[in-house]
Design an enzyme around this catalytic site. Structure first.
Site, PDB file in Angstrom:
ATOM      1  N   ARG A  84      23.759  29.785  54.126  1.00 36.67           N
ATOM      2  CA  ARG A  84      23.296  28.403  53.955  1.00 36.67           C
ATOM      3  C   ARG A  84      21.926  28.480  53.294  1.00 36.67           C
ATOM      4  O   ARG A  84      21.001  29.069  53.844  1.00 36.67           O
ATOM      5  CB  ARG A  84      23.173  27.691  55.298  1.00 36.67           C
ATOM      6  CG  ARG A  84      22.305  26.463  55.203  1.00 36.67           C
ATOM      7  CD  ARG A  84      22.327  25.600  56.417  1.00 36.67           C
ATOM      8  NE  ARG A  84      23.619  24.956  56.553  1.00 36.67           N
ATOM      9  CZ  ARG A  84      23.849  23.915  57.366  1.00 36.67           C
ATOM     10  NH1 ARG A  84      22.876  23.430  58.109  1.00 36.67           N
ATOM     11  NH2 ARG A  84      25.044  23.381  57.447  1.00 36.67           N
ATOM     12  N   HIS A 110      29.055  21.433  50.252  1.00 37.34           N
ATOM     13  CA  HIS A 110      29.249  21.842  51.651  1.00 37.34           C
ATOM     14  C   HIS A 110      30.766  21.959  51.882  1.00 37.34           C
ATOM     15  O   HIS A 110      31.376  21.119  52.555  1.00 37.34           O
ATOM     16  CB  HIS A 110      28.605  20.811  52.580  1.00 37.34           C
ATOM     17  CG  HIS A 110      28.369  21.276  53.984  1.00 37.34           C
ATOM     18  ND1 HIS A 110      28.753  22.533  54.431  1.00 37.34           N
ATOM     19  CD2 HIS A 110      27.788  20.649  55.054  1.00 37.34           C
ATOM     20  CE1 HIS A 110      28.413  22.654  55.708  1.00 37.34           C
ATOM     21  NE2 HIS A 110      27.828  21.535  56.106  1.00 37.34           N
ATOM     22  N   GLN A 158      32.324  21.908  55.402  1.00 36.35           N
ATOM     23  CA  GLN A 158      32.344  20.545  55.927  1.00 36.35           C
ATOM     24  C   GLN A 158      33.536  19.791  55.333  1.00 36.35           C
ATOM     25  O   GLN A 158      34.294  19.136  56.053  1.00 36.35           O
ATOM     26  CB  GLN A 158      31.022  19.843  55.553  1.00 36.35           C
ATOM     27  CG  GLN A 158      30.874  18.468  56.149  1.00 36.35           C
ATOM     28  CD  GLN A 158      30.726  18.516  57.661  1.00 36.35           C
ATOM     29  OE1 GLN A 158      29.858  19.193  58.173  1.00 36.35           O
ATOM     30  NE2 GLN A 158      31.576  17.798  58.375  1.00 36.35           N
ATOM     31  N   ASP A 193      26.378   9.922  55.782  1.00 33.44           N
ATOM     32  CA  ASP A 193      25.513  11.088  56.013  1.00 33.44           C
ATOM     33  C   ASP A 193      24.066  10.595  55.935  1.00 33.44           C
ATOM     34  O   ASP A 193      23.801   9.464  55.502  1.00 33.44           O
ATOM     35  CB  ASP A 193      25.819  12.165  54.945  1.00 33.44           C
ATOM     36  CG  ASP A 193      25.045  13.470  55.182  1.00 33.44           C
ATOM     37  OD1 ASP A 193      24.503  13.666  56.290  1.00 33.44           O
ATOM     38  OD2 ASP A 193      24.969  14.291  54.245  1.00 33.44           O
ATOM     39  N   CYS A 201      28.947  13.852  59.120  1.00 30.29           N
ATOM     40  CA  CYS A 201      28.952  15.320  59.240  1.00 30.29           C
ATOM     41  C   CYS A 201      27.982  15.806  60.316  1.00 30.29           C
ATOM     42  O   CYS A 201      28.133  16.920  60.804  1.00 30.29           O
ATOM     43  CB  CYS A 201      28.609  15.942  57.897  1.00 30.29           C
ATOM     44  SG  CYS A 201      26.976  15.451  57.308  1.00 30.29           S
ATOM     45  N   ARG A 258      34.993  21.691  62.762  1.00 29.25           N
ATOM     46  CA  ARG A 258      34.311  22.743  61.995  1.00 29.25           C
ATOM     47  C   ARG A 258      34.723  24.107  62.529  1.00 29.25           C
ATOM     48  O   ARG A 258      34.953  25.059  61.794  1.00 29.25           O
ATOM     49  CB  ARG A 258      32.782  22.577  62.113  1.00 29.25           C
ATOM     50  CG  ARG A 258      32.233  21.354  61.410  1.00 29.25           C
ATOM     51  CD  ARG A 258      32.339  21.456  59.889  1.00 29.25           C
ATOM     52  NE  ARG A 258      31.684  22.646  59.364  1.00 29.25           N
ATOM     53  CZ  ARG A 258      30.367  22.772  59.179  1.00 29.25           C
ATOM     54  NH1 ARG A 258      29.555  21.763  59.445  1.00 29.25           N
ATOM     55  NH2 ARG A 258      29.845  23.888  58.693  1.00 29.25           N
TER      56      ARG A 258
HETATM   57  N1   CP Z   1      27.301  19.337  59.522  1.00 29.24           N
HETATM   58  C1   CP Z   1      26.589  20.474  59.562  1.00 29.24           C
HETATM   59  O1   CP Z   1      26.728  21.352  58.687  1.00 29.24           O
HETATM   60  O2   CP Z   1      25.754  20.558  60.611  1.00 29.24           O
HETATM   61  P1   CP Z   1      24.601  21.648  60.827  1.00 29.24           P
HETATM   62  O3   CP Z   1      23.530  21.332  59.804  1.00 29.24           O
HETATM   63  O4   CP Z   1      24.147  21.443  62.223  1.00 29.24           O
HETATM   64  O5   CP Z   1      25.194  22.999  60.581  1.00 29.24           O
HETATM   65  N1  NVA Z   2      23.311  16.294  53.542  1.00 27.99           N
HETATM   66  C1  NVA Z   2      22.817  16.966  54.709  1.00 27.99           C
HETATM   67  C2  NVA Z   2      23.924  17.648  55.419  1.00 27.99           C
HETATM   68  C3  NVA Z   2      23.557  18.414  56.646  1.00 27.99           C
HETATM   69  C4  NVA Z   2      24.725  19.096  57.271  1.00 27.99           C
HETATM   70  C5  NVA Z   2      21.755  17.972  54.294  1.00 27.99           C
HETATM   71  O1  NVA Z   2      21.957  18.679  53.309  1.00 27.99           O
HETATM   72  O2  NVA Z   2      20.716  18.024  54.950  1.00 27.99           O
END
Ligand code: CP
Ligand code: NVA
Length: 300
Positions: free
Chosen positions: A99, A126, A129, A218, A258, A286
């Site tokens: 990530r 993502h 997700q 989101d 999400c 997930r």
């Molecule tokens: N939705 C998601 O990816 O959550 P986190 O940022 O907690 O991993």
């Molecule tokens: N759009 C959000 C998603 C988090 C899971 C971000 O990138 O922060």
């Protein structure tokens, strides 16, 4: 060639429906089919609750283990290249999940890796997700994707881009409602609109939710967008998923997010905790969908 999971567009509909079916089987208690003892390295340069914990637990359910490698844990933080990191980790572990901010970094890591790489979120996409989301939509609305209408309300961000990719591949109808200037990326949109003519963008959330089976939202300020916080809060005010907006969708519409959520901003408590919310099913999924991805990538 090494298999990776970087972008839903690298897979066709048949393979992704196969992963969704498998995820539902695993959720219902089917046993995974991989050798025990596999190790997943997890690189995080942004925080995470769901991705971190669900991947870790998925590896334990697969009788393997996961290593949490935070921002300062690796020499990446001192300039070691993605390529050298990938070549080194490939000698120790069976797969790498990352990530981070730049999507390019994930592509570079995958290009040099001889073990599977999984995109656990970038500024662009993502896909884990997206897959879990389609699993949730499928559980609640079935496999007849052509007759499912999804409304995504809010920022044209990484999560939105992945749901657009999912709509292009699975074939469900999708309308994204974003404030002017915050629409999803044209490059993603155009490609998926060629595959599915029922993908639309509007600046009016009430247009998007009309007849919707799913309302998805989101955060207004994603990780990395913090400098724009004030400006975004002003522009996104009309894009809150609240009971007034929910009433304009189908009666049995589900609400998705999400997570993490900023309760009271993009979604109200009433909707998030209300009877239409599928948000915590979505969080649970997930785990199962990633278990299916890991099984697919790690089996010989
Ligand atoms: N939705 C998601 O990816 O959550 P986190 O940022 O907690 O991993
Ligand atoms: N759009 C959000 C998603 C988090 C899971 C971000 O990138 O922060």
């Amino acid at each position: 060639m090494t298999k990776h999971f970087l972008d839903l567009r690298d897979y066709n509909k048949e393979s992704l429906v196969g992963l969704v079916r498998r995820a539902i089987e695993l959720k219902n208690g089917k046993k995974p089919k991989i050798k025990p003892g596999k190790i997943l390295a997890m690189i995080f340069t942004k925080p995470s609750t769901r991705t971190n914990v669900s991947f870790h637990v998925a590896m334990q359910k697969l009788k393997g283990d996961a290593l949490y490698l935070g921002s300062n844990a690796l020499q990446l933080s001192r300039g070691e290249t993605m390529g050298d990191t990938a070549k080194t980790l490939s000698r120790y572990v069976d797969a790498v999940m990352i990530r981070t901010f730049s999507h390019r970094d994930v592509l570079d890591l995958a290009a040099a890796s001889s073990v599977p790489v999984i995109n656990g979120l970038t500024d662009l996409l993502h896909p884990c997700q997206g897959l879990g989301d389609v699993m949730t939509i499928t559980e609640h609305k079935g496999y007849d994707y052509d007759n499912i209408k999804v409304a995504f309300i809010g920022d044209g961000n990484n999560v939105c881009n992945s749901i657009i990719n999912a709509a292009g591949i699975f074939g469900f109808k999708l309308t994204v409602a974003s404030p002017k200037g915050f629409e999803p990326k044209k490059s993603i949109l155009n490609l998926m609109q060629e595959k599915n003519k029922d993908i639309n963008v509007t600046n009016d959330p009430t247009v998007a939710v009309k007849d919707a089976d799913v309302i998805y939202t989101d955060v207004w300020v994603s990780m990395g967008d913090e400098e724009e916080e004030e400006q975004r809060r002003e522009k996104f005010g009309r894009f809150q998923v609240n009971s007034t907006l929910l009433e304009k969708a189908k009666k049995d519409a589900i609400v998705m997010h999400c997570l993490p959520a900023n309760r009271g901003e993009e979604v109200t408590d009433e909707v998030m905790d209300g009877p239409n919310s599928a948000i915590f099913d979505q969080a649970e999924n997930r785990l199962h969908s990633q278990e299916a991805v890991l099984e697919y990538l790690l089996k010989k």
